[in-house]
Design an enzyme around this catalytic site. Structure first.
Site, PDB file in Angstrom:
ATOM      1  N   ARG A  66       0.824  -1.211   0.000  1.00 29.65           N
ATOM      2  CA  ARG A  66       0.000   0.000   0.000  1.00 29.65           C
ATOM      3  C   ARG A  66       0.858   1.260   0.000  1.00 29.65           C
ATOM      4  O   ARG A  66       0.503   2.271  -0.625  1.00 29.65           O
ATOM      5  CB  ARG A  66      -0.903  -0.028   1.228  1.00 29.65           C
ATOM      6  CG  ARG A  66      -1.913   1.094   1.249  1.00 29.65           C
ATOM      7  CD  ARG A  66      -3.033   0.759   2.205  1.00 29.65           C
ATOM      8  NE  ARG A  66      -4.083   1.758   2.181  1.00 29.65           N
ATOM      9  CZ  ARG A  66      -4.411   2.501   3.232  1.00 29.65           C
ATOM     10  NH1 ARG A  66      -3.772   2.374   4.375  1.00 29.65           N
ATOM     11  NH2 ARG A  66      -5.398   3.366   3.133  1.00 29.65           N
ATOM     12  N   HIS A  70       0.312   4.440  -2.469  1.00 32.32           N
ATOM     13  CA  HIS A  70       0.057   5.795  -1.971  1.00 32.32           C
ATOM     14  C   HIS A  70       1.197   6.754  -2.288  1.00 32.32           C
ATOM     15  O   HIS A  70       0.993   7.968  -2.288  1.00 32.32           O
ATOM     16  CB  HIS A  70      -0.236   5.759  -0.471  1.00 32.32           C
ATOM     17  CG  HIS A  70      -1.611   5.275  -0.146  1.00 32.32           C
ATOM     18  ND1 HIS A  70      -2.317   5.663   0.966  1.00 32.32           N
ATOM     19  CD2 HIS A  70      -2.433   4.424  -0.814  1.00 32.32           C
ATOM     20  CE1 HIS A  70      -3.511   5.078   0.971  1.00 32.32           C
ATOM     21  NE2 HIS A  70      -3.596   4.313  -0.096  1.00 32.32           N
ATOM     22  N   ASN A  98      -3.661   8.443   4.630  1.00 35.15           N
ATOM     23  CA  ASN A  98      -2.405   7.886   5.157  1.00 35.15           C
ATOM     24  C   ASN A  98      -2.326   7.897   6.679  1.00 35.15           C
ATOM     25  O   ASN A  98      -1.728   6.995   7.278  1.00 35.15           O
ATOM     26  CB  ASN A  98      -1.205   8.679   4.620  1.00 35.15           C
ATOM     27  CG  ASN A  98      -1.078   8.611   3.102  1.00 35.15           C
ATOM     28  OD1 ASN A  98      -1.554   7.663   2.480  1.00 35.15           O
ATOM     29  ND2 ASN A  98      -0.452   9.609   2.503  1.00 35.15           N
ATOM     30  N   HIS A 197      -6.100  -5.880  -2.287  1.00 29.42           N
ATOM     31  CA  HIS A 197      -6.874  -6.108  -1.069  1.00 29.42           C
ATOM     32  C   HIS A 197      -7.084  -7.589  -0.780  1.00 29.42           C
ATOM     33  O   HIS A 197      -7.888  -7.939   0.076  1.00 29.42           O
ATOM     34  CB  HIS A 197      -8.225  -5.382  -1.159  1.00 29.42           C
ATOM     35  CG  HIS A 197      -8.093  -3.886  -1.068  1.00 29.42           C
ATOM     36  ND1 HIS A 197      -9.163  -3.023  -1.127  1.00 29.42           N
ATOM     37  CD2 HIS A 197      -6.997  -3.096  -0.920  1.00 29.42           C
ATOM     38  CE1 HIS A 197      -8.737  -1.770  -1.017  1.00 29.42           C
ATOM     39  NE2 HIS A 197      -7.424  -1.779  -0.902  1.00 29.42           N
TER      40      HIS A 197
HETATM   41  C1  HEM Z   1      -9.221   1.156  -5.828  1.00 25.97           C
HETATM   42  C2  HEM Z   1      -9.161   2.074  -4.893  1.00 25.97           C
HETATM   43  C3  HEM Z   1      -8.682   1.798  -3.500  1.00 25.97           C
HETATM   44  C4  HEM Z   1      -9.278   2.219  -2.361  1.00 25.97           C
HETATM   45  C5  HEM Z   1     -10.531   3.070  -2.259  1.00 25.97           C
HETATM   46  C6  HEM Z   1      -8.510   1.696  -1.261  1.00 25.97           C
HETATM   47  C7  HEM Z   1      -8.801   1.927   0.083  1.00 25.97           C
HETATM   48  C8  HEM Z   1      -8.208   1.264   1.123  1.00 25.97           C
HETATM   49  C9  HEM Z   1      -8.615   1.385   2.489  1.00 25.97           C
HETATM   50  C10 HEM Z   1      -9.711   2.302   3.003  1.00 25.97           C
HETATM   51  C11 HEM Z   1      -7.845   0.541   3.230  1.00 25.97           C
HETATM   52  C12 HEM Z   1      -7.930   0.328   4.737  1.00 25.97           C
HETATM   53  C13 HEM Z   1      -7.189   1.449   5.438  1.00 25.97           C
HETATM   54  C14 HEM Z   1      -7.536   1.585   6.899  1.00 25.97           C
HETATM   55  O1  HEM Z   1      -8.538   1.047   7.337  1.00 25.97           O
HETATM   56  O2  HEM Z   1      -6.763   2.276   7.588  1.00 25.97           O
HETATM   57  C15 HEM Z   1      -6.946  -0.100   2.325  1.00 25.97           C
HETATM   58  C16 HEM Z   1      -5.997  -1.025   2.688  1.00 25.97           C
HETATM   59  C17 HEM Z   1      -5.106  -1.581   1.804  1.00 25.97           C
HETATM   60  N1  HEM Z   1      -4.973  -1.272   0.482  1.00 25.97           N
HETATM   61 FE1  HEM Z   1      -6.229  -0.179  -0.634  1.00 25.97          FE
HETATM   62  N2  HEM Z   1      -7.473   0.971  -1.741  1.00 25.97           N
HETATM   63  C18 HEM Z   1      -7.523   1.000  -3.114  1.00 25.97           C
HETATM   64  C19 HEM Z   1      -6.622   0.436  -3.971  1.00 25.97           C
HETATM   65  C20 HEM Z   1      -5.494  -0.242  -3.590  1.00 25.97           C
HETATM   66  C21 HEM Z   1      -4.413  -0.615  -4.457  1.00 25.97           C
HETATM   67  C22 HEM Z   1      -4.319  -0.239  -5.930  1.00 25.97           C
HETATM   68  C23 HEM Z   1      -3.520  -1.299  -3.709  1.00 25.97           C
HETATM   69  C24 HEM Z   1      -2.196  -1.910  -4.116  1.00 25.97           C
HETATM   70  C25 HEM Z   1      -1.964  -2.436  -5.291  1.00 25.97           C
HETATM   71  C26 HEM Z   1      -4.043  -1.352  -2.367  1.00 25.97           C
HETATM   72  C27 HEM Z   1      -3.455  -2.010  -1.317  1.00 25.97           C
HETATM   73  C28 HEM Z   1      -3.949  -2.038  -0.043  1.00 25.97           C
HETATM   74  C29 HEM Z   1      -3.424  -2.903   1.001  1.00 25.97           C
HETATM   75  C30 HEM Z   1      -2.344  -3.941   0.830  1.00 25.97           C
HETATM   76  C31 HEM Z   1      -4.151  -2.598   2.172  1.00 25.97           C
HETATM   77  C32 HEM Z   1      -3.931  -3.201   3.566  1.00 25.97           C
HETATM   78  C33 HEM Z   1      -2.883  -2.376   4.270  1.00 25.97           C
HETATM   79  C34 HEM Z   1      -2.472  -2.874   5.642  1.00 25.97           C
HETATM   80  O3  HEM Z   1      -2.983  -3.884   6.123  1.00 25.97           O
HETATM   81  O4  HEM Z   1      -1.598  -2.217   6.223  1.00 25.97           O
HETATM   82  N3  HEM Z   1      -5.222  -0.676  -2.326  1.00 25.97           N
HETATM   83  N4  HEM Z   1      -7.180   0.362   1.043  1.00 25.97           N
END
Ligand code: HEM
Ligand SMILES: *[C@@H]1O[C@H](CO)[C@@H](O)[C@H](O)[C@H]1NC(C)=O
Ligand SMILES: *[C@@H]1O[C@H](CO)[C@@H](O)[C@H](O)[C@H]1NC(C)=O
Ligand SMILES: *[C@@H]1O[C@H](CO)[C@@H](O)[C@H](O)[C@H]1NC(C)=O
Ligand SMILES: *[C@@H]1O[C@H](CO)[C@@H](O)[C@H](O)[C@H]1NC(C)=O
Length: 327
Positions: A66, A70, A98, A197
């Site tokens: 992530r 970002h 973030n 995800h």
């Molecule tokens: C399509 C639009 C996307 C949205 C709206 C989005 C939104 C989010 C949100 C809200 C979270 C949880 C954050 C929290 O609760 O603090 C999250 C976690 C995550 N996102 Fe996305 N995301 C998107 C695309 C992506 C992309 C493109 C990737 C990587 C290729 C990605 C990788 C991740 C990962 C790996 C997590 C887990 C992070 C952790 O456990 O530390 N996301 N995302």
């Protein structure tokens, strides 16, 4: 005389061309071999640091993936996200998407200090972020690919840009498509990259509205998540896996969940909600190789958003701040 001066000009021009084209560190494009001569140790060092971190705490692999996303969505993958706030400077770390959410910064610091111990001052923080993201995907069982390197580190960051450019958990499909399009990424890239995800976690504020109020959600899944996030005394830490089935395995479980209306975020289920991306979600749910293929292509394209190349930018000494320049 005219002949000999023009032929010596040709020889000088030819040798200049040969010198420039054999000098990897001055090449002005991203390249898979960028560090092969100047810091080949980058790869084993990054792999071993990420391996030891992920074996203890798999979610940090998700954090590193992530972190790359970002970083790249804000003026390209230039390590702008790594800059700490100072008394005169506000960086991207406290931007809404973030703040308290992106994790893995210490892992980047650890790789940087080990790499700089063997090849000081040549490896950018931006490239380390990409290599760490790739290694995380590999170590959690996902696809492997060669990364093109040679990015440089920014001398600035932009908090409001992070807030505007990054998609939100509440975004609908058209907003998701347009935010990726603004980065030169297609709807297909967006769906494949959302497969990120398939690992990692989320905090209650990002999915409470969905599990209490959305209609396209499996009722027992919704109930279980409501129990994790009661409306009073809601926990603020990471409480739910984004992939309810195999959270620490980089497979296509994420897309299988969407078919069963078990996407955790509103933005996840938006990809499969009677919409233009439904068939792609079905394809990835049925065919892990198709997902891996398109995810890798998406990661390659995401890595090439507005690349910051020599002579622009710098190689930071400390990933958390721009290099000190005496007045
Ligand atoms: C399509 C639009 C996307 C949205 C709206 C989005 C939104 C989010 C949100 C809200 C979270 C949880 C954050 C929290 O609760 O603090 C999250 C976690 C995550 N996102 Fe996305 N995301 C998107 C695309 C992506 C992309 C493109 C990737 C990587 C290729 C990605 C990788 C991740 C990962 C790996 C997590 C887990 C992070 C952790 O456990 O530390 N996301 N995302
Ligand atoms: C960032 O989050 C912390 C708590 O996690 C909060 O105290 C702080 O106000 C937030 N900063 C911004 C700029 O929202
Ligand atoms: C920061 O990003 C915003 C767009 O979100 C833009 O309007 C602004 O000009 C940027 N600031 C700098 C200093 O580049
Ligand atoms: C998507 O969300 C935006 C902003 O919230 C809104 O303006 C737009 O009408 C929505 N589109 C659809 C198709 O629901
Ligand atoms: C659900 O939607 C209602 C009506 O829009 C709103 O008042 C309520 O705050 C929402 N609940 C949650 C948990 O988001």
């Amino acid at each position: 005389m005219a002949l000999s001066s023009s032929s010596s000009f040709a020889i000088i021009a030819l040798s200049l061309f040969l010198v420039l084209s054999s000098e990897p560190s001055s090449a002005c494009t991203l390249h898979e071999n960028f560090y092969h001569k100047i810091c080949p140790k980058l790869f084993p060092i990054a792999r071993s640091v990420v391996k030891s971190v992920v074996s203890k705490e798999p979610v940090l692999g998700a954090g590193l993936l992530r972190l790359f996303f970002h970083d790249c969505f804000v003026n390209g993958c230039d390590a702008s996200i790594l800059l700490d706030d100072t008394s005169t400077f506000t960086g991207e770390k406290t931007a809404g998407p973030n703040n308290g959410s992106v994790r893995g910064y210490e892992v980047i610091d650890e790789i940087k200090s080990r790499v700089d111990a063997v090849c000081p001052g040549v490896v950018s923080c931006a490239d380390i972020v990409y290599v760490a993201a790739r290694d995380s995907v590999v170590l959690l069982g996902g696809p492997n690919w060669d990364v093109k390197l040679g990015r440089r580190d920014s001398k600035t960051a932009n908090k409001s840009h992070a807030e505007n450019a990054l998609p939100s958990f509440s975004s609908n499909l058209s907003i998701l498509i347009s935010k990726f399009k603004a980065q030169g990424l297609s709807a297909q890239d967006m769906v494949a990259l959302s497969g990120g995800h398939t690992i990692g976690q989320a905090r209650c504020p990002t999915f409470t509205a969905r599990v209490y109020n959305d209609t396209n959600i499996d009722p027992s899944f919704a109930k279980a998540k409501q129990n994790l996030c009661p409306l009073t005394n809601t926990p603020t830490n990471f409480v739910a896996n984004l992939d309810v089935t195999t959270p620490n395995y980089f497979d296509n479980g994420y897309f299988k969940n969407l078919l069963k209306k078990k996407g955790l975020l509103h933005s996840d289920q938006a990809l499969f909600s009677g919409s233009s991306t439904d068939s792609l979600v079905r394809t990835y749910a049925l065919n892990k190789r198709a997902f891996y293929h398109d995810f890798v292509n998406g990661m390659i394209r995401m890595g090439e958003i507005k690349p910051l190349l020599y002579p622009n930018g710098e190689i930071r000494e400390n990933c958390r701040r721009v290099n000190y320049k005496p007045l």
